[in-house]
Design a protein around this motif. Structure first.
Motif, short mmCIF file in Angstrom:
data_model
loop_
_atom_site.label_atom_id
_atom_site.label_comp_id
_atom_site.label_asym_id
_atom_site.label_seq_id
_atom_site.Cartn_x
_atom_site.Cartn_y
_atom_site.Cartn_z
N MET A 1 6.33 41.13 -10.48
CA MET A 1 7.48 40.37 -10.98
C MET A 1 8.14 39.62 -9.82
N VAL A 2 8.18 38.31 -9.92
CA VAL A 2 8.76 37.49 -8.86
C VAL A 2 10.28 37.51 -9.02
N HIS A 3 10.94 37.90 -7.96
CA HIS A 3 12.40 38.05 -8.02
C HIS A 3 12.96 37.82 -6.62
N GLY A 4 13.63 36.67 -6.45
CA GLY A 4 14.26 36.40 -5.17
C GLY A 4 13.39 35.59 -4.22
N GLU A 5 12.21 35.17 -4.65
CA GLU A 5 11.40 34.26 -3.85
C GLU A 5 10.83 33.18 -4.76
N ALA A 6 10.35 32.11 -4.17
CA ALA A 6 9.95 30.94 -4.95
C ALA A 6 8.93 31.29 -6.02
N HIS A 7 9.23 30.88 -7.25
CA HIS A 7 8.31 31.11 -8.36
C HIS A 7 7.05 30.27 -8.21
N ASP A 8 7.19 29.00 -7.81
CA ASP A 8 6.06 28.10 -7.68
C ASP A 8 5.08 28.64 -6.64
N ASN B 1 2.50 27.30 -5.06
CA ASN B 1 2.25 26.49 -3.87
C ASN B 1 3.43 26.51 -2.91
N ALA B 2 4.67 26.46 -3.45
CA ALA B 2 5.84 26.55 -2.59
C ALA B 2 5.88 27.90 -1.89
N TRP B 3 5.55 28.97 -2.63
CA TRP B 3 5.50 30.31 -2.03
C TRP B 3 4.49 30.35 -0.89
N ALA B 4 3.34 29.68 -1.08
CA ALA B 4 2.30 29.67 -0.04
C ALA B 4 2.77 28.97 1.22
N GLY C 1 5.55 29.37 2.49
CA GLY C 1 6.65 30.19 3.00
C GLY C 1 7.94 30.00 2.25
N GLY C 2 7.84 29.47 1.02
CA GLY C 2 9.04 29.28 0.20
C GLY C 2 9.76 27.98 0.46
N VAL C 3 9.25 27.16 1.38
CA VAL C 3 9.91 25.91 1.74
C VAL C 3 8.92 24.77 1.58
N ALA C 4 9.15 23.91 0.59
CA ALA C 4 8.27 22.77 0.35
C ALA C 4 9.07 21.65 -0.29
N GLY C 5 8.54 20.45 -0.21
CA GLY C 5 9.26 19.30 -0.71
C GLY C 5 9.40 19.25 -2.21
N HIS C 6 8.56 19.99 -2.92
CA HIS C 6 8.54 19.90 -4.38
C HIS C 6 9.24 21.04 -5.08
N ALA C 7 9.45 22.17 -4.41
CA ALA C 7 10.03 23.36 -5.05
C ALA C 7 10.51 24.32 -3.97
N GLY C 8 11.30 25.32 -4.40
CA GLY C 8 11.73 26.36 -3.48
C GLY C 8 13.22 26.51 -3.32
N VAL C 9 14.02 25.52 -3.79
CA VAL C 9 15.48 25.61 -3.64
C VAL C 9 16.06 26.52 -4.73
N PHE C 10 17.00 27.37 -4.33
CA PHE C 10 17.78 28.21 -5.24
C PHE C 10 19.23 27.73 -5.21
N ALA C 11 19.94 27.91 -6.33
CA ALA C 11 21.35 27.52 -6.37
C ALA C 11 22.04 28.14 -7.57
#
Length: 581
Positions: free
Chosen positions: A291-298, A300-303, A305-315
């Motif tokens: 269960m993904v909780h607290g890290e990027a669901h996407d 590819n963004a997870w791969a 490191g959670g930081v990518a231009g297309h996904a990864g932002v939480f708010a």
């Protein structure tokens, strides 16, 4: 009363003809050169001299109709019912000109421990372990992250560090090393999704960042750069890497420095540490995460490191609303200027004109996408959605904003795939912006429902000859809906009546049918009824999906010569109503 004249012969006939022409002109004013209906473009978007800041207030403060705002939350709650809800939890925020009139939450940010794929069944946690969705819940924004990448791009444009017209290889020399077809791709192509790159490839199974980027570089293009539109995560992944190279900082640091810190967004960013406040997303055994909780669901963004231009932002919804209000303000919020006004105006400027309605894009933002904006749509309404069930819509003509955050992929992406729940919020939000009747306290309103026909009918006292109809008209509908003025001799067979339409600075004609966007203003409509007409009606037929703001008719007059045959009070509604807003 017949006018008498002492002139006879040709002179008398000429005078009579002139008088008749003047009488007709008084009924239907002469039309100047046709312009077409009013529309809206980026320079119709006005930015406030004093940037609005979010504050809680009443619907009266915001000049919104409270009864329609009150429909937003119950509408969302209905999508959590049944064995396969569209989402388990949500937070919604609605505002106009910075006045927040709705900020509510429902359901759960955590409810499930897994998903049984064989049985197609969600596995629930014990109820004692369920966590409620709250107004301060932090959500994975998914592709709304692209707006943060676009805003960083705009900020670096303002500093002269990037240029949308330049080729990607000017910033990223390896970009075309494995595929020379990519050489012409510009930063503008990336941002407008016209690079020719395909929508998605699996990057998360590759061993490192170099292998992931090389996979993008090597993948053949779908079409020549600039020749067509295809929404692609790969575009924003590449753009994010360019921003990092130009600024010599990682993307998460750029988002923090250029957006979050100046705007005071304390709950916005990548890889947020406060997992307890975060909405859970999907059960992903294929990534080994459960269960993904607290890290990027996407994946590819997870791969990355959670930081990518297309996904990864939480708010949170509030933080995202501050970000949205900054755009409505023309790049400013409080004492911060995130974008210059000229760059902010690019948000509302279609970079893909001529490529079709679904391709309309400003500076990273989607334009006029009725499938989720619904009644908030206009040629300059902007927004974006996220795969996790999130959306943000800004209507600059009305000054309205709607933030909807859900965890619709919890515990599976197979739930809530349609955007009906998004429209359930944006439809009453659009309807809540009042339309002031042309005269008096009410006007006839055709309603706001899918796949219905509503009629407003006048039975005239006799069959007419040379009768004329005039009325005030306001319409803002989906282009595929049909609104029409019709006439009939017997009530069984109806014929569309051509219309002459005008505002202060526009005029156009139709064969009777009208629909689409018309500037959200009252229009003077005039028509000559066919001889023998004994009935007149206004008919509005909506298609099975999506809505605009609606159709209004007011100040109706049907006259035969000087005789008044019908006015507003004589109309018989079937699906229409008298509305004061």
């Amino acid at each position: 009363m017949q006018r008498r004249t002492m002139l006879g012969g040709a002179a008398g006939a000429a005078l009579a003809l002139a008088l008749a022409s003047r009488a007709n002109a008084e009924e239907i004013p002469s039309m100047p050169e046709l312009t077409g209906p009013p529309t809206a473009g980026p320079y119709d978007v006005t930015f406030p001299e004093n940037p609005a800041q979010l504050r809680y207030g009443s619907c009266g403060d915001a000049r919104l109709t409270a009864a329609h705002i009150a429909r937003i939350t119950p509408g969302l709650e209905s999508f959590m019912a049944g064995p396969a809800p569209s989402f388990p939890g949500y937070t919604v925020l609605a505002a106009r000109d910075g006045v927040v009139v709705e900020h509510a939450a429902g359901g759960h940010r955590l409810r499930y421990s897994g998903w049984d794929e064989a049985a197609k069944t969600a596995i629930e946690l014990p109820p004692a372990e369920w966590l409620p969705a709250e107004t301060g819940t932090v959500y994975d924004l998914a592709s709304i992250s692209k707006l943060f990448t676009a805003t960083v791009t705009g900020a670096l444009m303002d500093e002269g560090l990037v240029d949308l017209k330049l080729p990607v290889v000017e910033y990223l020399p390896d970009f075309d090393a494995l595929d020379p077809q990519k050489t012409p791709i510009t930063l503008g192509h990336l941002l407008s999704h016209t690079s020719g790159m395909i929508a998605f490839i699996n990057l998360y199974s590759l061993p490192d960042e170099q292998a992931r980027m090389e996979a993008i570089y090597a993948r053949p293009l779908r079409r020549p750069p600039g020749s067509g539109y295809e929404y692609s995560d790969l575009n924003l992944i590449v753009l994010g890497k360019i921003l990092e190279i130009v600024a010599e900082k990682p993307l998460d640091a750029l988002v923090a420095e250029l957006i979050c810190e100046p705007l005071g967004l304390k709950d916005t960013g990548y890889n947020l540490a406060d997992r307890a406040r975060t909405a859970a997303t999907e059960y992903q055994p294929w990534t080994g995460r459960g269960m993904v909780h607290g890290e990027a669901h996407d994946e590819n963004a997870w791969a990355f490191g959670g930081v990518a231009g297309h996904a990864g932002v939480f708010a949170t919804a509030w933080d995202l609303a501050v970000f949205g209000q900054m755009i409505l303000n023309g790049g400013r919020y409080g004492g911060a200027e995130i974008l210059t006004p000229n760059t902010a105006r690019l948000v509302f400027t279609d970079m893909n004109a001529g490529m079709g309605d679904s391709a309309a894009r400003g500076l990273g933002w989607q334009l006029d996408q009725r499938w989720y904006m619904d009644a908030m749509s206009s040629p300059v309404t902007v927004g974006h959605t996220g795969y996790t069930g999130t959306s943000l819509v800004l209507d600059p003509l009305a000054g309205t904003m709607l933030v909807l955050l859900t965890n619709r992929v919890h515990p599976t992406r197979n739930w809530g795939t349609a955007s009906a729940y998004r429209r359930a919020a944006s439809r009453p939000m659009g309807r809540a912006v009042p339309v002031k009747p042309k005269t008096g306290r009410t006007a006839w309103y055709a309603g706001q429902a899918d796949a219905v026909t509503a009629t407003l009918t006048a039975v005239l006292p006799r069959a007419t000859s040379g009768a004329k109809a005039s009325f005030a008209l306001w319409y803002d509908t989906e282009a595929t809906d049909e609104a029409v003025l019709e006439a009939s001799a017997d009530g069984a067979t109806w014929t569309a009546v051509p219309l002459s339409l005008r505002t202060e600075d526009h005029c156009w004609r139709t064969e009777g049918v009208f629909s689409g966007f018309a500037g959200r203003r009252w229009i003077q409509a005039d028509a000559v009824l066919p001889d023998g007409a004994a009935r007149v009606r206004w008919r509005y037929t909506s298609d099975p999906a999506y809505q605009g703001r609606g159709v209004y008719v007011d100040k109706v007059r049907v006259k035969e010569g000087r005789a008044l045959l019908c006015e507003d009070a004589d109309l018989v509604p079937d699906g229409w109503e008298l509305a004061g807003d």
